[in-house]
Write a protein that holds these residues in place. Structure first.
Motif, PDB file in Angstrom:
ATOM      1  N   GLU A  37      98.136 -27.076  71.034  1.00 55.68           N
ATOM      2  CA  GLU A  37      97.166 -26.738  70.235  1.00 55.68           C
ATOM      3  C   GLU A  37      97.543 -26.271  68.785  1.00 55.68           C
ATOM      4  N   GLU A  38      98.614 -25.444  68.477  1.00 56.29           N
ATOM      5  CA  GLU A  38      99.042 -25.213  67.134  1.00 56.29           C
ATOM      6  C   GLU A  38      99.778 -26.105  66.621  1.00 56.29           C
ATOM      7  N   PHE A  39     100.628 -26.977  67.283  1.00 56.82           N
ATOM      8  CA  PHE A  39     101.479 -27.820  66.592  1.00 56.82           C
ATOM      9  C   PHE A  39     101.452 -29.283  67.235  1.00 56.82           C
ATOM     10  N   PRO A  40     100.149 -29.827  67.052  1.00 58.05           N
ATOM     11  CA  PRO A  40     100.037 -31.059  68.014  1.00 58.05           C
ATOM     12  C   PRO A  40     100.932 -32.103  67.534  1.00 58.05           C
ATOM     13  N   ASP A  41     101.494 -32.204  66.341  1.00 54.73           N
ATOM     14  CA  ASP A  41     102.346 -33.406  65.738  1.00 54.73           C
ATOM     15  C   ASP A  41     103.819 -33.157  66.074  1.00 54.73           C
ATOM     16  N   VAL A  42     104.007 -32.262  66.732  1.00 52.15           N
ATOM     17  CA  VAL A  42     105.561 -31.831  66.745  1.00 52.15           C
ATOM     18  C   VAL A  42     105.954 -31.964  68.299  1.00 52.15           C
ATOM     19  N   CYS A  43     106.959 -32.595  68.677  1.00 48.44           N
ATOM     20  CA  CYS A  43     107.655 -33.146  69.712  1.00 48.44           C
ATOM     21  C   CYS A  43     107.877 -31.991  70.799  1.00 48.44           C
ATOM     22  N   ARG A  44     107.310 -31.737  72.060  1.00 52.57           N
ATOM     23  CA  ARG A  44     107.549 -30.763  72.908  1.00 52.57           C
ATOM     24  C   ARG A  44     108.319 -31.199  74.069  1.00 52.57           C
ATOM     25  N   ILE A  45     109.647 -30.742  74.216  1.00 48.01           N
ATOM     26  CA  ILE A  45     110.550 -31.146  75.094  1.00 48.01           C
ATOM     27  C   ILE A  45     110.632 -30.057  76.221  1.00 48.01           C
TER      28      ILE A  45
END
Length: 474
Positions: free
Chosen positions: A165-173
């Protein structure tokens, strides 16, 4: 230079995270002899000493002062975080980036996800934003949590959805630790399947690690260290098998297991933390290894898993390291990668390894590793010149393959055995916002995922070349 933030949730997530930071500091101190704050350090640490912005930090006792980990620590029981704050790494963590409660989630995904997720939502978001604001160029979030307990599975996956929600463009590993079949938490199949749906929907990449696989690896290393061949004993101070992970007290059985997962994280982040001739950008992992959004489970394998004590023993041939990475014994889930279909594979090498070594081994391994027909060249490679402390070289393989299917099927079976009897269900349904339909949706999501892998496996038979036909002489 890009930066990453590590988010540690629950007891398991914080213990592994603490071990990662401890080993990362050792690696940087080993390379950065003068203890100057540089770009390599800035990827996962920030310099908080205003007097030292241009000069950097100084090294004291093997660790670099004035550093704060780019980390957020969350646990609904305060025991492990308090232990960290009383241990040798207490100065590394920013006290404002810690969030604890005293009651815990009672091994209940719903309590962690819905109750604590709602109660602490604003505080969690605030800490995530603060961590992000300390970055010049935020590249990725690393989320570490277990799947079997309540806080790790429930609040961990709630944090994951907040990151989206807060950082939709940051990769989540995500590094997710899966319980073994003999897990002492009776509700762990519920928690794991409920968490799986969230991982499938909201993560960019998931690195699944099975507790049982870690137990098997540690048992094997212990056997070699005590009953192995003469002169081939395992080093007591190997970065894989020993160390308290920055925690005080006597070493516990799971410390060695946590070390293996911490080494997985060290290897995957090495290109971001050090120079290399062929460094792999963290965003490239998802870009190159995930052709379909839901099929983002990347099976990790590590080699070597130990360091020999007697330096006169000749090191294993480099080629053997690549072979080991595709053997059953080195997978961090119980899987046989050679009996599955590959969508893509990454090889992340550290130390004194040449590009020619990498290419030679890929060509050697290709015939035994079936790839989907439309991605026969689906290899991604990364080379970091700095080896792990105590090793001359190491290799992390990340395989997007159908070998995860048996793990997911076994988990579904354990869930179904409980759910068929509606055992322990009332504990979940008493939580505000939790309905039985959430269980149905979760198991449906997992079954759909298994079916997607099944369809890929079924296509493997079509990869076999047509049998030669009888030719008729004219």
């Amino acid at each position: 230079m890009t930066q990453s933030v590590v988010v540690q949730v629950g007891q398991c997530g914080n213990q592994i995270g603490c071990r990662f930071w401890d080993l990362a500091l050792r690696e940087h101190a080993h390379v950065n002899k003068k203890g100057l704050y540089d770009e390599a350090l800035s990827s996962f640490f920030r310099n908080v000493d205003s007097r030292k912005h241009d000069g950097g930090a100084c090294s004291v006792g093997g660790r670099i002062q004035y550093l704060k980990a780019r980390a957020v620590l969350v646990d609904m029981e305060e025991g492990v975080v308090n232990e960290i704050l009383q241990g040798p790494l207490r100065e590394v963590f920013d006290s404002t980036q810690l969030l604890t409660d005293v009651s815990g989630s009672g091994n209940n995904w719903a309590a962690g996800h819905m109750t604590y997720g709602s109660d602490y939502r604003e505080q969690i978001v605030d800490k995530l934003r603060t961590a992000a604001e300390h970055c010049d160029c935020l590249q990725s979030f690393f989320l570490i949590h277990s799947m079997g307990g309540g806080t790790g599975s429930g609040l961990g996956t709630r944090v994951l959805s907040l990151l989206e929600e807060e950082f939709p463009d940051v990769c989540r590993i995500v590094t997710a630790i899966y319980p073994s079949a003999e897990d002492d938490v009776i509700t762990s199949p519920y928690n794991s399947v409920l968490a799986m749906r969230e991982l499938t929907e909201h993560a960019d990449c998931v690195l699944p690690v099975e507790n049982q696989s870690l137990v098997d690896i540690v048992d094997k290393i212990n056997h070699m260290s005590h009953g192995g061949k003469p002169g081939a004993a395992i080093k007591r101070d190997s970065t894989i098998i020993s160390g308290l992970g920055g925690l005080s007290g006597t070493e516990r059985p799971f410390d060695a297991m946590n070390n293996i997962v911490a080494n997985l994280l060290l290897n995957i982040t090495s290109s971001a933390r050090f120079e290399g001739s062929l460094n792999m950008d963290l965003n490239e992992i998802a870009m190159n290894l995930v052709p379909f959004p839901r099929l983002h489970y990347l099976v990790p394998s590590l080699t070597p898993l130990y360091t020999l004590a007697d330096v006169s023993v000749p090191p294993r041939r480099l080629d053997q390291m690549f072979s080991d990475a595709f053997s059953k014994d080195h997978q961090l889930i119980r899987a046989d990668p050679k009996h599955s279909l590959y969508l893509a594979c990454a090889l992340m090498v550290r130390g004194n390894v040449q590009v020619s070594d990498l290419r030679r081994n890929i060509e050697r391994l290709k015939p035994s590793l079936p790839f989907v027909s439309w991605n026969q060249e689906g290899w991604k490679t990364g080379m970091c010149s700095v080896p792990p402390v105590g090793h001359s070289h190491s290799l992390l393989a990340l395989a997007n393959s159908t070998c995860v299917k048996p793990t997911f099927m076994e988990l579904r079976d354990r869930f179904t055995k409980l759910y068929r009897k509606k055992a322990h269900l009332h504990h979940y349904l008493h939580v505000d916002g939790m309905e039985q339909s959430v269980f149905s949706e979760a198991i449906s999501s997992l079954s759909s995922l298994i079916e997607e892998y099944h369809h890929l496996d079924a296509s493997k038979s079509r990869l076999v070349p047509d049998a030669p036909r009888l030719s008729i002489a004219r």
